[in-house]
Design a protein around this motif. Sequence first.
Motif, short mmCIF file in Angstrom:
data_model
loop_
_atom_site.label_atom_id
_atom_site.label_comp_id
_atom_site.label_asym_id
_atom_site.label_seq_id
_atom_site.Cartn_x
_atom_site.Cartn_y
_atom_site.Cartn_z
N LEU A 126 0.78 -1.26 -0.02
CA LEU A 126 0.03 -0.19 0.03
C LEU A 126 1.10 1.19 0.05
N THR A 127 0.75 2.32 -1.12
CA THR A 127 1.44 3.30 -1.06
C THR A 127 0.53 4.65 -0.80
N PHE A 128 -0.69 4.50 -0.84
CA PHE A 128 -1.85 5.67 -0.82
C PHE A 128 -3.01 5.07 -0.07
N LEU A 129 -3.71 5.93 0.84
CA LEU A 129 -4.97 5.61 1.46
C LEU A 129 -5.63 6.91 1.52
N SER A 130 -6.86 6.96 1.19
CA SER A 130 -7.66 8.24 1.44
C SER A 130 -7.46 8.75 3.01
N PRO A 131 -7.18 9.99 2.92
CA PRO A 131 -6.66 10.44 4.35
C PRO A 131 -7.75 10.45 5.28
N ASP A 132 -9.09 10.08 5.30
CA ASP A 132 -10.10 9.80 6.31
C ASP A 132 -10.38 8.46 6.42
N LEU A 152 -4.61 -5.31 4.85
CA LEU A 152 -5.73 -4.51 4.64
C LEU A 152 -7.12 -5.24 4.46
N PHE A 153 -6.94 -6.12 3.38
CA PHE A 153 -8.03 -6.92 2.61
C PHE A 153 -7.81 -8.31 2.68
N VAL A 154 -8.74 -9.05 2.96
CA VAL A 154 -9.04 -10.35 2.78
C VAL A 154 -9.59 -10.69 1.40
N LEU A 155 -9.29 -10.91 0.47
CA LEU A 155 -10.03 -11.11 -0.73
C LEU A 155 -10.75 -12.45 -0.76
N ASP A 156 -12.04 -12.36 -1.29
CA ASP A 156 -12.93 -13.67 -1.47
C ASP A 156 -12.09 -14.20 -2.73
N GLY A 157 -12.17 -15.43 -2.66
CA GLY A 157 -11.62 -16.37 -3.90
C GLY A 157 -10.18 -16.12 -3.99
N ARG A 178 -9.53 -6.63 6.93
CA ARG A 178 -8.97 -7.59 7.92
C ARG A 178 -9.31 -6.96 9.15
N PRO A 179 -8.86 -5.47 9.61
CA PRO A 179 -8.78 -5.04 10.77
C PRO A 179 -10.25 -5.05 11.35
N THR A 180 -11.41 -5.00 10.59
CA THR A 180 -12.78 -4.83 11.33
C THR A 180 -13.56 -6.03 10.80
N ASP A 181 -13.28 -6.84 9.85
CA ASP A 181 -14.02 -8.15 9.06
C ASP A 181 -15.06 -7.37 8.43
#
Length: 447
Positions: A126-132, A152-157, A178-181
């Motif tokens: 990850l190199t960028f995420l929206s500030p909020d 950050l993400f658990v991909l389906d499939g 991943r942090p919140t499911d």
Amino acid sequence: MDSPGESMVARAILDSSDRILSADPPIELLHIRAGGAAEDRLAVAPIARIVRLARRLGIAVSRKVCVADEEGDLDLWVQARPETGQIRLSVSGWRDRAAWRPRATPRDYAAAGADFLWEADAALRLTFLSPDAGCRHGFDATAMLGRPLNALFVLDGASGPGLLSDSTPLDGRGARLRPTDAPVRLSAAIRHDGMGGIAGLVGATYLIDPPDEDEGARPSRAAPLTDSFTAGLDRALRTPLARIVANADSIAARADGPIASDYAEYATDIAHAGRHLIGLVDNLVELQAIEQPDFTLAATPIDLADVARRAAGLLGVRADAAGVAVSRPGPADSLPALGDFGRSLQILINLIGNALRYSPRGGEVLVSVADEEEWAVVRVADHGKGIAPEDQPRIFEKFERVDPTEPGGNGLGLYIARRLARAMGGDLGVESAPGEGATFTFRLRTR
């Protein structure tokens, strides 16, 4: 900078420290625009690399390079020739090329109502995420930067190499934060660099509203991998990976002459990484087959003790290299069962291979067989670090590993092994505790 023209040759002389002694104006201007001053070493990095290589090898080196210059790029042909402690530099070509612009940017997704935006590099970091993004969705966005996309993400499939081998790698793909499911949908496009290569992904995240209680629980998983996907992946990756492994092995073995030991070790690392990727391709192709709704395996009479002996024997070289002893059923042991010989061998090779990976040097892996009423049972026990109870269900899921930082494995072996065991009417389970090793139990029916 206006191009001097493709036929023009600009020259320079550099001293032993790569500082410019004299230079034609085009080279001097490139140096200045790259941030160099009169007393500085040559500041144009692609050209400076060729200069250093020529000096180290003691021969003339010629290369084509691309140099970024303000609003455009320059394709150049560079020759560096060592001469009595100096380097004589010749630069020709001077062909203008439009500077790279990303094919997709976060703004492309902003109008589509995304909950937050993200970018990842070619290594899927990850190199960028929206500030909020973090404060709105329950994670630390700053801490996520630089971490793998799957942090950050658990991909389906399926995921992995396919994300960077398709023009639309994530087109409404189901996933979970991943942090919140929390369930989400992801969209992304591949970003290309100035040479046409893959520079990473740019994408958007859309949160899925949780279903009402009377609508059931979590959304269904993505459809299984398609035949066209796995066939294309196999064709696209197997041949180049095999070539990489063969060439790396040849370099490591010094087949073409002596090389420094460091380079031989690098080549060995490359070969190991190539084999790991070939294994991943094999597993993804396997995944396509076993996830079909009608997938079954014929149950024929086999000797499960013989299968266990063969699996342990096939891994004998790896066991010796790891300094781990493997205790296996004796020649007189027999354990009739109903199953598929090849698939049973595949399962036990996976289990014993995992046990070797996690066993300490000087340890032992115990492969034992038992007849337990209507079940023929093989147990593979190691004395590794063990698996916590809360992690034991996870290890049988796709792309899940207890510690992703450990070398080896891709999170598919145990998932495939359990699916195969159940397709034969059997099962695969584990008993373990932290610090006490793990025992995997593979069972097939006897009748």
